[in-house]
Scaffold this motif. Structure first.
Motif, PDB file in Angstrom:
ATOM      1  N   UNK A  82       0.880  -1.026   0.160  1.00 29.01           N
ATOM      2  CA  UNK A  82       0.007  -0.152   0.195  1.00 29.01           C
ATOM      3  C   UNK A  82       1.048   1.276  -0.032  1.00 29.01           C
ATOM      4  N   UNK A  83       1.922   1.218   0.725  1.00 32.19           N
ATOM      5  CA  UNK A  83       3.140   2.488   1.109  1.00 32.19           C
ATOM      6  C   UNK A  83       3.428   2.616  -0.530  1.00 32.19           C
ATOM      7  N   UNK A  84       4.024   1.252  -1.213  1.00 30.21           N
ATOM      8  CA  UNK A  84       4.518   1.781  -2.524  1.00 30.21           C
ATOM      9  C   UNK A  84       3.644   2.198  -3.487  1.00 30.21           C
TER      10      UNK A  84
ATOM     11  N   UNK B 255       4.354   9.860  -6.898  1.00 29.39           N
ATOM     12  CA  UNK B 255       5.657  10.285  -8.111  1.00 29.39           C
ATOM     13  C   UNK B 255       4.721  10.532  -9.319  1.00 29.39           C
ATOM     14  N   UNK B 256       3.709   9.819  -9.437  1.00 29.62           N
ATOM     15  CA  UNK B 256       3.225   9.924 -10.870  1.00 29.62           C
ATOM     16  C   UNK B 256       2.387  11.209 -11.020  1.00 29.62           C
ATOM     17  N   UNK B 257       2.016  11.760  -9.628  1.00 26.90           N
ATOM     18  CA  UNK B 257       1.233  13.133  -9.625  1.00 26.90           C
ATOM     19  C   UNK B 257       2.289  14.202  -9.733  1.00 26.90           C
ATOM     20  N   UNK B 258       3.731  13.949  -8.965  1.00 24.83           N
ATOM     21  CA  UNK B 258       4.398  14.737  -9.453  1.00 24.83           C
ATOM     22  C   UNK B 258       5.030  14.906 -10.971  1.00 24.83           C
ATOM     23  N   UNK B 259       5.119  13.823 -11.320  1.00 20.54           N
ATOM     24  CA  UNK B 259       5.639  14.053 -12.708  1.00 20.54           C
ATOM     25  C   UNK B 259       4.528  14.735 -13.584  1.00 20.54           C
ATOM     26  N   UNK B 260       3.240  14.407 -13.463  1.00 20.18           N
ATOM     27  CA  UNK B 260       2.482  14.981 -14.151  1.00 20.18           C
ATOM     28  C   UNK B 260       2.442  16.397 -13.946  1.00 20.18           C
ATOM     29  N   UNK B 261       2.775  16.932 -12.883  1.00 21.87           N
ATOM     30  CA  UNK B 261       2.785  18.385 -12.462  1.00 21.87           C
ATOM     31  C   UNK B 261       4.081  18.799 -13.397  1.00 21.87           C
ATOM     32  N   UNK B 262       5.166  17.958 -13.222  1.00 22.88           N
ATOM     33  CA  UNK B 262       6.334  18.635 -13.964  1.00 22.88           C
ATOM     34  C   UNK B 262       6.108  18.488 -15.479  1.00 22.88           C
ATOM     35  N   UNK B 263       5.122  17.715 -16.075  1.00 25.12           N
ATOM     36  CA  UNK B 263       5.103  17.768 -17.361  1.00 25.12           C
ATOM     37  C   UNK B 263       4.105  19.059 -17.856  1.00 25.12           C
TER      38      UNK B 263
END
Length: 1830
Positions: free
Chosen positions: A1328-1330, A1337-1345
């Motif tokens: 669950x933590x992973x 991480x996916x949310x952060x990458x989407x923000x970065x994109x």
């Protein structure tokens, strides 16, 4: 062109002079046709009338412009004639110290009689591979041209060296052979080139002698053929000799010597091995003392003897043969001392027991009586009988001398024969270069048979030379398609016919020799009868009937007929030879005579069985046996003619190269030029004939581009067309009207003699006119500027003067007005003052009068009232005053006394305080005393102030009392009436007041005295204080001086210590660099030897199978350094070691093998220690197995099918444990069987067992991990199955659950179930933590994109706005550029995404396999454990727990058998270009290190050793295969360094772990210390770096000279000067010409490749520094060897080129790499070309500026400095001498050239990587699918 156009006023001409041969003069007026006299002025200022020849009307030759004087090639001179040639040679020899000059195809060499530093190996390397015209004239240039033509044209070559005795022929031939030996190298291990050079000292010792003209004169001619194989390496040599001067053995003229070998023997007579020779001083022997000069200055004959013996040993002449040679030579000396006693006029005898003859017979091993008999008798044979006839003493002496000459000649031939055998080629010869060192034309006061033969040989050589020059001229004209007209040149065939034709001189001589009573007189008469008045070349002297004159090509020579017949016969009595042949004790002596009849010539060194070394050499016909006796009877002249014909046939079959040696003076003075002697030799050697042939046609030749560049100033803009050829044609038609004066060829313009000078004159006039116009304009501008400045200055001065005058007038007006005002106020002040004074006087009189009246009243009243008070106060004041005076007097006395004592003490202290140390000790005490005195002065001041205050108080009290009295007076006034009664009393009081006034006056006088005393005391005190202050200041100044001195001394000491420290540091750094360089050179030499060993091994293999094919030589430099440039060897494998030790026992082993050996030894001891630890580990494993077995027995069976499954698993684990126990027992047994070290060595049974078991255990561990995960998932599924599904079944399920719990409680399974549930919960929580982390991480990458898309959108908008502002063309270009950039970025992004997707796919495939396996097992288990009803009614939803992603440890696993595949795919077949572009830098190094880590993790030392050895060998193999590819070498240098850094970074040593992350520290090696392998890798990196430098050098070498020197980067600055026959490389940028841009592009390419490969920045700096050093060294070396490049304009070009290189360094941020400093010598040389070179100040500036250049280089540049235009000036010889004097004390290297092959020592600073090993992915393109990440 008319003569009147050239012979104008100020034109310079040459006139004959009896002393200087030719003198320079200047025309004082124009010449007009018909003039009989020329008005001239000599250089010394004397006027002269030169009368023209009335018959020929021939004008004196014109002098060349100064700009042409000193040219490298005499054919470059516009006026080609004798005085021009002589002057050019003199200027070069005397002023520029240049001894070599070209004259067309001839190299003229003038003997300097001084050792010059121009023959070193650096000079050889500089000339190697260069075109002959590109460098300054040199014997090496001729040798290189011959070598190059041999390789290019596949044709044999000859170098013909000729000249007078003492002109330097032998030295020139020696240097030519040294060049071939150095450049070509040897094709075998026999060092043939050393043997060829070693033949020189032998031949010089037996064939050279001192003459009046030369201390080392060759008294024979020799032709040495140097043989080469198909790869143009020396394989052998052969020598032919001509006309040995045998007469020198028995006779020497005054101041001459015999052959050197005799004096060497005499100088070495004291040696033990020479005792048997019974030698002595040279003055003892008749054959060595005749010249009276047995010693040569500067020559040690004993040392020369050592060199001769060493050379004999090197050439294979054994010690026994050497001693035999010395015995024969000693015998000749003793034979010369044999004396004869006359018995009568027709007979003589040898004295009995004559010592010299006895020694001779003992040395020769012959009978004394027999030799003594035949020395005094001869045998005469007639047709019928033979009889013995005694001979006279004179004939006996002649016979003795003839025998000595014959023995020496045969010994000479024998030695030459053995030298040829030693130099004989063992393999087939492909081609050869012949070096002919032969005597030049000779004429003496008495000329005999030897001079006749020498001049005959020179006639033949001159004919061959003329024909060759004529042929070259013809070929040049035909190639350029110019009409060929026959040039009349001197043909000496008639002279040759006179000598060698039928009934010629030699034929008549041979005929006379055959006559029984032939004599020199009869032969002379035959010559007169045959040729006198019939042949124009033959004359008879007027006063002699025993001489004749022959007109040779060089001069007339008179030959004396006396001795011709005897020398031609060369008669030796046969009986004497038989006696020598009969010697049995001395085996060498018969060898000298046994093949005598087979030898072609007694004076020729050609062996009887010699195989000719050339395919094209003419082979002599083999002599038939029947002709042996006839051949022996051939005369010397006939034999010499035959050998000369053979030589000419050989020369005609080769391409000749000519070297003409000139002797500058007869006194051997260094750099002294005798014009008369030089002209004689120039005429004799054919140089002037070459000039004449060239001058007869079109000697000056220009390419169209060079002509256009030089004479562009003579063209107008409209004349310049696109076609250069047509442009030149149009201009020439305008400039030169006579079309016969020039011809247009295909590529060149041909000019008649003098036309270039005419064009230079027009060009100079045009430039002079332009200069005058520029000067006129500049001077007008300067004068206008000066006038404007003067006018402006005058206006300014006027303005200031007028302003000053105005200010003065205004000042006068102001002063006048002020004076009136002052007068007004002054007068007013005087009047007002007078009025005020009168008014004040009146008021004062009134006041005094009124006051007097009032005071009278007051006094009367006061006297009575205050008498008592006044008395009281006065008496008290007097008492206090008396006390104070006494007290002050006492204090004053004390002060005086103390002052006296202080002065005494001070005097003592001054005596004691004369040293600096005393001042230092008492300084503090003096300051304290001064402070005390100051304090006392302050106290006295305070007392003085208190006294003043008391006095003021008294005055105040007095005034108050006065006020009171006044009040009383007022009161008394009121009581006036009452006072009338006391009038009498008042009077008495007044009397008392008078008394009191007197007392008051006395008191005041006392007060004044006290005040005076106080003032005096104060003054004395102040004076004392000032003195003390002065002393204090003196002490302070002394203290400050001392402190300053101490400080200065401390600073000086500190500075000196710092200087010493810096110097010592620098010295240590230099020592370190030297040591590092020495180590790297040793490493380089070891690699070269290793490479040579591999090459020899390959050649041996090839020789067994296929013969090795040759290769054509493309470049001398490559050929010369082939063995040096191709080394990159592979470390010898173990099986090759015995072979290598047998073949090369003295060669070092590779350092890798030694380190492996040490590592193995170390590993053996470690394995011994590990044995015990393995035993302990085995015991622990057994105990754990027993405990596990006990627990399993105690544990009751589980519920249902799961319990059965677990029991099966337990049984399987038990079997595995038994298996493991058995394996460990086997291991223990294998380890305990023996204690030998071999057991634990790699490859031993125990070692293999351990490795196999470790591999199986690791595989089994992976399987068990997967099974544990499956069991956990099954446990969770079982938990799901027992939970209630419906409400109606709740109780049933609860009951079942309770029952199960009760069962478990009863069976002890509750704890195990709890633990399983807890583990499951942890697993779910971690998953669950992973998932949460992945979501974040996916949310952060989407923000970065989103952010990147916003930035991209803004950037697109900015680009769109910028593009809209651009013009359409630029807009399109910018849009295309942007589109290309975008597509490139997208391509890279897509490639990254593709790699990520590949990784994801591989990961998902692995997980899919695991899940599929789990599902299959779960289905099987559920089908077995669940009943059919449950399947239908109660379907169970299985919980599929995903496997946790594996945490990689940054290791790569591979199998042992895949090691070769790993090396092959990762090293041998890897293409650097793809790896560098697409993957991370250093990827192969990371992969290899990760493999090493895994082997270290497994503790497998054999695997580590094998992998590292294979890696190193693989890198060496790939570098050997592709060692000339820069990208490959750079790629593996970068990866080797990265591999080395990884071994350091993860070694576990604290020094290398400072910059590691905690994760990287976990990846450190745990089991092995690879420090020794780090040293091996460091050595490998050094070798790769040196190979990289060589690759760089090979790529840059062709570009440097063309780009840095020849190409005109700044067009129009450099002028093209006229050149001679040998054209230099054009400086115009053609298609194939390298420019500076080519060099910079190449540097950019190198830099980008190194950066792409991820090379360390510090290493890149070192590579760049090395590149710049090569550029600077090669450029400077060529500058020092090229006279045409040493000019002001070329200095500007070099400065500009260097600035461009510095700009490149700045662009690449490499200015701190030290590369710029390597160019400092080149920069200073360019500055030296540009600075002024006239005055002493200029000399001082040059000496201080050129600190990076050596003295030799500075002087060389100044000597070579050549003006390109007439407006530049040459450097004076006096200025160069001044420079030499100033630089005399400078201690620098005498070497002229820089070492272009020097490689700076390389260092590899530690550069840790921040890349995490666990994140590295292996691309599929590498083909490494057989390795897996761990």
């Amino acid at each position: 062109m008319a003569a009147s156009e050239l012979y104008t006023k100020y034109a310079r001409v040459w006139i004959p002079d009896p002393e200087e041969v030719w003198k320079s003069a200047e025309l004082l007026k124009d010449y007009k046709p018909g003039d009989k006299v020329l008005q001239l002025r000599l250089e010394e200022g004397k006027d002269l009338e030169y009368c023209l020849d009335p018959k020929t009307k021939e004008l004196p030759p014109l002098r060349n412009p100064d700009i042409l004087v000193g040219e490298n090639d005499l054919t470059a001179l516009s006026y080609l004639h004798e005085p021009a040639v002589l002057h050019n040679l003199k200027v070069r020899f005397i002023d520029s110290k240049l001894i070599y000059t070209y004259c067309g195809i001839v190299l003229v060499a003038i003997n300097p009689y001084e050792q010059l530093p121009i023959y070193g190996e650096d000079i050889i390397n500089a000339y190697s591979g260069q075109n002959m015209g590109d460098m300054d004239p040199h014997i090496f240039a001729v040798a290189e041209e011959a070598y190059k033509q041999m390789a290019r044209d596949e044709r044999n070559q000859s170098i013909i060296v000729s000249g007078e005795s003492g002109a330097g022929k032998t030295v020139s031939a020696k240097y030519a052979m040294r060049y071939f030996a150095t450049v070509s190298g040897s094709a075998s291990e026999a060092n043939v080139e050393e043997k060829v050079l070693a033949s020189n000292p032998i031949m010089e010792s037996i064939g050279n002698a001192k003459t009046t003209r030369n201390d080392n004169s060759s008294r024979f001619g020799k032709y040495i053929e140097i043989g080469f194989d198909k790869r143009y390496r020396i394989i052998g040599a052969n020598m032919r000799t001509y006309l040995l001067e045998k007469s020198r053995v028995v006779f020497q003229a005054e101041e001459e010597r015999n052959y050197h070998i005799f004096y060497q023997l005499c100088a070495s007579a004291a040696l033990p091995e020479f005792k048997t020779l019974r030698l002595g001083n040279a003055n003892y022997f008749h054959y060595t003392k005749q010249g009276g000069s047995p010693v040569i200055d500067g020559v040690d004959d004993a040392k020369e003897m050592v060199n001769t013996r060493q050379a004999c040993t090197l050439l294979g002449i054994s010690d026994s043969y050497q001693m035999g040679i010395f015995r024969i030579l000693a015998g000749i000396l003793h034979l010369g001392n044999v004396e004869f006693v006359s018995r009568d006029s027709d007979s003589c005898t040898v004295p009995p027991k004559h010592e010299p003859l006895t020694i001779f017979c003992d040395l020769m091993g012959v009978e004394y009586e027999e030799m003594a008999h035949w020395l005094c008798h001869r045998k005469l044979a007639t047709a019928t009988e033979t009889y013995i006839k005694p001979i006279s003493k004179l004939h006996a002496i002649n016979a003795r001398d003839a025998l000595a000459k014959h023995i020496y000649a045969n010994l000479f031939n024998w030695i030459v024969d053995h030298v040829n055998k030693a130099l004989h080629a063992t393999v087939k010869q492909h081609s050869f270069i012949g070096v002919l060192d032969i005597y030049g034309f000779e004429t003496f006061e008495i000329n005999s048979f030897e001079q006749f033969c020498i001049n005959y040989a020179n006639e033949k050589l001159q004919q061959q030379f003329n024909m060759h020059v004529f042929k070259l001229e013809q070929e040049e004209y035909m190639k350029e398609q110019i009409p060929w007209t026959l040039i009349d040149f001197y043909d000496n065939q008639p002279c040759i016919n006179l000598i060698e034709a039928k009934m010629g001189v030699l034929d008549l001589l041979d005929e006379e020799c055959k006559m029984p009573k032939g004599s020199d007189d009869s032969w002379a008469q035959k010559l007169y009868n045959t040729h006198l008045n019939k042949c124009a070349l033959f004359e008879k002297p007027r006063l002699s009937n025993k001489a004749f004159i022959i007109k040779h090509f060089a001069d007339k020579v008179e030959y004396q007929c006396e001795g011709f017949l005897e020398k031609n016969k060369d008669t030796v009595y046969e009986e004497q030879i038989k006696v020598l042949k009969s010697s049995k004790k001395f085996k060498l002596l018969p060898e000298l005579f046994q093949d005598e009849e087979k030898v072609l010539s007694p004076t020729s060194a050609t062996p009887s069985g010699r195989v000719p070394l050339s395919r094209t050499a003419v082979k002599p016909a083999k002599a038939r046996p029947g002709q042996a006796s006839k051949e022996h009877k051939k005369t010397v002249g006939h034999q010499f003619r035959n050998s000369l014909h053979l030589l000419m046939e050989t020369l005609n079959a080769t391409t000749p190269h000519y070297v003409r040696c000139i002797k500058p003076n007869d006194f051997k003075f260094p750099f002294t030029f005798d014009e008369k002697r030089a002209v004689q030799q120039l005429r004799a050697c054919g140089v002037l004939e070459t000039i004449r042939i060239s001058a007869a046609g079109f000697p000056s030749r220009w390419t169209y581009q060079e002509f256009f560049s030089r004479y562009r100033v003579l063209m107008k803009q409209r004349d310049v067309l696109g076609d250069r050829k047509q442009t030149c044609k149009n201009v020439l038609e305008k400039l030169i009207q006579d079309k016969d004066k020039y011809q247009f060829g295909k590529t060149k313009i041909f000019f008649r003699a003098g036309q270039v000078a005419y064009l230079e004159k027009i060009r100079a006039d045009k430039l002079r006119a332009a200069c005058i116009r520029i000067q006129k304009t500049i001077r007008g501008w300067l004068m206008r500027k000066k006038y404007m400045r003067m006018r402006k200055a005058a206006i300014t001065i006027q303005r200031h003067v007028r302003g000053y005058q105005a200010r003065c007038y205004a000042k006068f007006l102001r002063r006048t007005r002020a004076a009136v005002t002052i007068q007004k106020f002054q007068r007013m002040y005087v009047v007002r003052k007078r009025y005020q004074r009168m008014r004040a006087t009146t008021i004062a009189l009134q006041a005094l009068l009124r006051g007097y009246m009032v005071r009278n009243k007051y006094q009367m009243m006061l006297r009575e009232h205050k008498t008592v008070i006044i008395q009281k106060h006065v008496r008290g004041w007097l008492a206090r005053l008396h006390y104070g005076r006494i007290l002050k007097a006492i204090v004053y006395l004390q002060c005086c006394y103390r002052r006296m004592m202080a002065k005494r003490e001070l005097k003592k202290l001054k005596i004691e305080a004369r040293s600096v140390e005393r001042y230092k000790k008492l300084h503090i005490g003096l300051e304290n005393k001064i402070m005390q005195l100051q304090r006392k002065i302050d106290e006295q001041n305070k007392e003085y102030k208190s006294l003043l205050e008391k006095m003021s108080n008294l005055e105040i009290t007095y005034s108050t009392e006065t006020e009171k009295l006044r009040n009383d007076v007022e009161r008394l006034r009121m009581s006036e009436e009452e006072a009338k009664n006391a009038t009498n009393r008042v009077i008495s009081l007044q009397e008392e007041i008078a008394k009191l006034r007197k007392e008051l006056h006395q008191t005041q006088s006392e007060k004044k005295t006290i005040e005076e005393w106080a003032d005096k005391y104060k003054h004395d005190t102040e004076q004392l204080v000032s003195e003390l202050k002065e002393q204090n200041t003196l002490l302070k100044t002394e203290k400050e001086d001392l402190n300053r001195r101490i400080h200065d001394q401390a600073r000086e000491i500190t500075e000196s210590m710092e200087r010493k420290l810096v110097e010592e540091t620098k010295q240590l750094e230099l020592d370190l660099n030297d040591e590092r360089l020495r180590y790297q050179n040793l490493l380089n030499e070891f690699s070269r030897l290793e490479e040579r060993y591999d090459d020899l091994k390959d050649e041996m293999n090839l020789m067994v199978s296929i013969p090795k094919p040759g290769h054509k030589r493309t470049d001398s430099t490559h050929s010369s350094n082939e063995s040096e440039y191709t080394f990159s060897s592979e470390i010898t494998e173990a099986e090759d070691l015995p072979v290598r030790m047998e073949q090369e026992p003295s060669e070092k082993k590779a350092p890798l093998d030694m380190s492996l050996f040490l590592k193995l030894q170390k590993r053996v001891t470690e394995l011994e220690q590990e044995k015990q630890s393995l035993q302990d580990e085995l015991d622990r494993k057994e105990e754990q197995a027993l405990r596990a077995k006990a627990k399993e027995e105690e544990r009751p069976p589980m519920r249902g099918a799961e319990l059965e499954y677990e029991s099966l698993k337990r049984q399987e684990l038990e079997s595995e444990n038994k298996k493991l126990k058995n394996e460990l027992n086997e291991l223990q047994k294998a380890l305990t069987e023996t204690r030998a070290p071999e057991v634990t060595a790699p490859g031993a049974p125990a070692y293999r067992v351990l490795l196999d078991q470790l591999t199986s255990v690791s595989e089994e561990l992976e399987v068990r991990k997967e099974e544990v995960l499956i069991l956990r998932s099954q446990l969770v599924s079982q938990k799901e199955a027992i939970q209630p599904k419906e409400d109606k079944n709740t109780m049933t399920d609860a009951t079942l659950l309770l029952e199960d719990v009760q069962k478990m409680k009863d069976k002890g399974e509750i704890a195990q179930a709890y633990i399983g549930l807890k583990e499951t919960n942890r697993l779910l929580e971690s998953q669950l933590q992973s998932q949460k982390k992945s979501h974040e991480n996916e949310l952060e990458s989407l923000r970065g994109e989103i952010q990147s898309l916003k930035e991209e959108n803004n950037r697109q908008q900015q680009l769109l706005a910028q593009n809209l502002q651009l013009p359409p063309e630029a807009r399109i270009e910018a849009s295309l550029q942007h589109e290309i950039t975008r597509l490139t970025n997208e391509n890279l992004d897509l490639m990254e995404q593709l790699e990520k997707q590949d990784k994801t796919v591989r990961k998902l495939k692995k997980q899919l396999k695991v899940f599929a396996k789990k599902i299959g097992e779960l289905e099987v288990g559920q089908m077995e454990n669940i009943s059919p009803g449950q399947i239908i009614d109660e379907p169970i939803r299985p919980v599929n727990i995903p496997r946790k992603e594996k945490d990689f440890q940054g290791m790569l696993e591979y199998k042992r058998e895949d090691e070769q595949k790993l090396v092959k795919n990762l090293i041998l077949e890897l293409k650097p270009r793809g790896v560098a572009v697409n993957l991370i830098p250093g990827l192969p190094a990371y992969i290899l290190f990760m493999c090493v880590r895994h082997a270290d993790y497994l503790n497998d030392d054999q695997k580590v050793r094998s992998l590292l050895t294979s890696t190193i060998n693989g890198i060496k193999k790939v570098l050997k295969k592709r060692g000339d590819d820069f990208e490959t070498v750079s790629f593996w240098l970068s990866n080797t360094c990265r591999f080395l850094h990884c071994l350091k970074q993860y070694s576990g040593e604290e020094g290398f772990m400072k910059h590691n992350t905690p994760r990287q520290n976990e990846h450190c090696l745990t089991n092995f210390d690879l420090a020794e392998y780090r040293q091996v890798l460091s050595d490998l990196a050094i070798q790769i770096y040196q190979q990289l430098v060589r690759v760089l050098e090979n790529i840059l070498q062709p570009m440097i000279v063309s780009g840095m020197l020849e190409h005109e980067t700044i067009q129009g600055v450099s002028g093209v000067k006229p050149t001679g026959l040998r054209k230099r490389t054009s400086s115009i940028a053609d298609e194939g010409t390298y420019t500076l841009d080519s060099i910079i592009r190449q540097l950019n390419s190198f830099h980008s490749v190194m950066c792409q490969h991820g090379m360390d920045p510090e290493l890149i700096k070192q590579v760049v520094k090395q590149m710049f050093y090569i550029i600077g060294a090669v450029t400077l070396n060529n500058l020092l060897l090229r006279k045409d490049m040493c000019s002001w304009s070329k200095g500007m070009q070099i400065r500009y080129n260097v600035s461009q290189l510095e700009e490149w360094l700045r662009d690449k941020n490499l200015m701190n790499s030290g590369a710029k400093e390597t160019l400092e010598p080149l920069i200073q040389a360019a500055q030296l070309l540009q600075v002024k070179k006239k005055t002493d100040e200029d000399a001082e500036a040059i000496c201080s500026m050129c600190n990076a250049l050596t003295t030799a280089q500075i002087v060389k540049v100044l000597n070579l400095y050549t003006p390109v235009n007439e407006f530049e000036e040459r450097v004076l010889v006096s200025f160069i001498r001044t420079i030499q004097v100033r630089l005399r004390d400078r201690k620098d290297s005498p070497q002229l050239l820089m070492d272009a092959k020097h490689i700076f020592p390389v260092t590899f600073p530690f550069n840790p990587s921040s890349l995490a090993l666990e994140t590295i992915q292996i691309p599929a393109s590498l083909g490494l699918g057989f390795i897996s990440r761990v």
